[in-house]
Design an enzyme around this catalytic site. Structure first.
Site, PDB file in Angstrom:
ATOM      1  N   LEU A 130       0.705  -1.401  -0.028  1.00  0.00           N
ATOM      2  CA  LEU A 130       0.048  -0.007  -0.107  1.00  0.00           C
ATOM      3  C   LEU A 130       0.923   1.387  -0.023  1.00  0.00           C
ATOM      4  O   LEU A 130       0.398   2.217  -0.482  1.00  0.00           O
ATOM      5  CB  LEU A 130      -0.791   0.175   1.121  1.00  0.00           C
ATOM      6  CG  LEU A 130      -1.920  -1.034   1.432  1.00  0.00           C
ATOM      7  CD1 LEU A 130      -2.736  -0.822   2.582  1.00  0.00           C
ATOM      8  CD2 LEU A 130      -3.019  -0.600   0.181  1.00  0.00           C
ATOM      9  N   GLY A 131       2.016   1.342   0.466  1.00  0.00           N
ATOM     10  CA  GLY A 131       2.946   2.244   0.649  1.00  0.00           C
ATOM     11  C   GLY A 131       4.256   1.876   1.088  1.00  0.00           C
ATOM     12  O   GLY A 131       4.458   0.657   2.021  1.00  0.00           O
ATOM     13  N   GLU A 132       5.317   2.680   0.845  1.00  0.00           N
ATOM     14  CA  GLU A 132       6.524   2.164   1.111  1.00  0.00           C
ATOM     15  C   GLU A 132       7.444   3.473   1.355  1.00  0.00           C
ATOM     16  O   GLU A 132       7.423   4.476   0.829  1.00  0.00           O
ATOM     17  CB  GLU A 132       7.330   1.564   0.004  1.00  0.00           C
ATOM     18  CG  GLU A 132       8.729   0.597   0.377  1.00  0.00           C
ATOM     19  CD  GLU A 132       9.144  -0.513  -0.547  1.00  0.00           C
ATOM     20  OE1 GLU A 132       9.903  -0.934  -0.307  1.00  0.00           O
ATOM     21  OE2 GLU A 132       8.204  -0.409  -1.507  1.00  0.00           O
ATOM     22  N   GLY A 133       8.265   3.361   2.397  1.00  0.00           N
ATOM     23  CA  GLY A 133       9.304   4.516   2.871  1.00  0.00           C
ATOM     24  C   GLY A 133      10.723   3.807   3.048  1.00  0.00           C
ATOM     25  O   GLY A 133      10.868   2.840   2.813  1.00  0.00           O
ATOM     26  N   GLY A 134      11.378   4.746   3.504  1.00  0.00           N
ATOM     27  CA  GLY A 134      12.652   4.486   4.094  1.00  0.00           C
ATOM     28  C   GLY A 134      12.727   3.361   4.923  1.00  0.00           C
ATOM     29  O   GLY A 134      14.041   2.734   4.886  1.00  0.00           O
ATOM     30  N   MET A 135      11.846   3.152   5.970  1.00  0.00           N
ATOM     31  CA  MET A 135      11.984   2.259   7.103  1.00  0.00           C
ATOM     32  C   MET A 135      11.274   0.915   6.814  1.00  0.00           C
ATOM     33  O   MET A 135      11.168   0.343   7.629  1.00  0.00           O
ATOM     34  CB  MET A 135      11.470   3.074   8.184  1.00  0.00           C
ATOM     35  CG  MET A 135      12.554   4.503   8.557  1.00  0.00           C
ATOM     36  SD  MET A 135      14.072   3.796   9.136  1.00  0.00           S
ATOM     37  CE  MET A 135      13.616   2.942  10.591  1.00  0.00           C
ATOM     38  N   VAL A 156       4.067  -0.826   4.175  1.00  0.00           N
ATOM     39  CA  VAL A 156       2.638  -1.009   4.654  1.00  0.00           C
ATOM     40  C   VAL A 156       1.967  -1.987   3.445  1.00  0.00           C
ATOM     41  O   VAL A 156       1.804  -1.416   2.222  1.00  0.00           O
ATOM     42  CB  VAL A 156       1.847   0.020   4.998  1.00  0.00           C
ATOM     43  CG1 VAL A 156       0.442  -0.162   5.299  1.00  0.00           C
ATOM     44  CG2 VAL A 156       2.505   1.100   5.900  1.00  0.00           C
ATOM     45  N   LYS A 181       1.843  -3.439   8.800  1.00  0.00           N
ATOM     46  CA  LYS A 181       2.898  -2.415   8.795  1.00  0.00           C
ATOM     47  C   LYS A 181       4.436  -3.644   8.906  1.00  0.00           C
ATOM     48  O   LYS A 181       4.490  -3.903   9.904  1.00  0.00           O
ATOM     49  CB  LYS A 181       3.090  -1.526   9.706  1.00  0.00           C
ATOM     50  CG  LYS A 181       4.442  -0.327   9.844  1.00  0.00           C
ATOM     51  CD  LYS A 181       3.968   0.664  10.323  1.00  0.00           C
ATOM     52  CE  LYS A 181       5.357   1.772  10.332  1.00  0.00           C
ATOM     53  NZ  LYS A 181       4.992   2.889  10.983  1.00  0.00           N
ATOM     54  N   ASP A 220       4.981  13.568  16.003  1.00  0.00           N
ATOM     55  CA  ASP A 220       5.428  13.467  14.534  1.00  0.00           C
ATOM     56  C   ASP A 220       4.244  14.083  14.001  1.00  0.00           C
ATOM     57  O   ASP A 220       3.934  13.085  12.806  1.00  0.00           O
ATOM     58  CB  ASP A 220       6.051  12.358  13.987  1.00  0.00           C
ATOM     59  CG  ASP A 220       6.988  12.371  12.890  1.00  0.00           C
ATOM     60  OD1 ASP A 220       7.398  13.516  12.680  1.00  0.00           O
ATOM     61  OD2 ASP A 220       7.044  11.295  12.116  1.00  0.00           O
TER      62      ASP A 220
END
Length: 315
Positions: A21-26, A29, A44, A142
């Protein structure tokens, strides 16, 4: 990476990963299917960067678990619902509701700044989530557009409590470690002081400013210069905020004791979000009253005494 699209890896013998569903540096999901309750969920996954020390990996996993139970203890329609924390491969995976839509960051990238009325509506919903969190003893730490989801059904959801702090819990950050997005940090946090609920309100103010102006007010070329600007520079006057201006300015007072109260800010945002304007009395808002009650139980909670250990009352 633990599973490619179509491989349908099953986590903890229950959650079948379907697609990202989504991806980031860490991490990532995933959209997944709960094979027990036969429903779609979001899972997650956090990936430790290569070369990270074992102690750092353990802290990362501990922070991930803390995200789950920090969010789970907040009951509010504007907070993402956490269903489970599953363990697979020696690490935790957070299982959450699926929120279909865009993040506020994606919305701003796609369509540019929002109208003051639209920004006020979103801000009021986020503030409702923050007030519920603060009443439960949770600081988010955050608040930013990337962590606000705009659901297709109109719901506004605050997510990613991964660096939240909870009253009664032990700290999971090392001395001097800076956590959060620098341009959204409150001055007291930039100075290394203990944050309170008012620090989340500052971040909300920065988010509202960015939503209507198209840029955050104190962002500079480097994180260090950004932090210096947050502490030392005056707030650049908003030019597109219109009726939202006094709320933004009230939330972005340098002294946390002088910031607009959460109750007053939500009241004002509801009025503006409905197309109204603020009265002269509204603009005389007082300082921020603390909303976190004490004490809160530690997590995990201390087990209740068993029959073998329970003290026997005197005759």
């Amino acid at each position: 990476m633990s599973g490619e699209p179509g491989s349908e890896r099953v986590i903890a013998g229950r959650y079948r990963l379907l697609s990202p569903l989504g991806e980031g540096g860490m991490g990532t999901v995933w959209l997944a299917r709960d094979e027990v309750l036969y429903r779609e969920v979001a899972v997650k996954e956090v990936r430790a960067p290569s070369g990270l020390a074992t102690s750092e990996i353990e802290r990362m996993y501990a922070r991930l678990e803390r995200e789950a139970w920090a969010a789970a203890r907040v009951s509010n329609r504007n907070v993402v619902t956490v269903y489970d924390v599953a363990t697979d491969g020696g690490r935790p995976w957070i299982v959450m509701e699926v929120v279909r839509g865009l993040s506020l960051a994606d919305q701003l990238d796609a369509e540019g700044p929002l109208s003051p009325q639209r920004a006020a509506h979103i801000g009021a919903e986020v503030l409702s989530a923050l007030r519920a969190a603060h009443e439960a003893g949770v600081l988010h730490r955050d608040v930013k557009p990337a962590n606000v989801l705009l659901s297709n059904d109109g719901r506004v959801v605050l997510t990613d409590f991964g660096i939240a702090t909870v009253e009664g819990s032990s700290a999971l950050t090392m001395t001097g470690e800076l956590i959060g997005s620098p341009e959204f940090l409150a001055p007291e946090r930039a100075l290394g002081r203990t944050p309170g609920p008012e620090s989340d309100l500052w971040s909300l103010g920065v988010m509202l400013y960015a939503a209507v102006e198209g840029n955050s007010p104190f962002r500079q070329n480097t994180p260090l210069s950004t932090l210096r600007a947050i502490v030392d520079e005056e707030l650049p006057p908003p030019r597109r905020a219109g009726p939202l201006t006094p709320v933004i300015e009230g939330l972005l007072r340098k002294d946390p004791a002088e910031r607009l109260s959460a109750e007053q800010a939500e009241h004002d945002l509801r009025i503006i979000g409905a197309g109204g304007t603020l009265s002269a009395e509204t603009l005389q808002a007082g300082p921020y009253p603390p909303t976190i009650a004490a004490p809160f139980p530690q997590y995990p909670p201390t087990p209740a005494p068993t029959a073998a250990t329970r003290p026997v009352p005197p005759p």
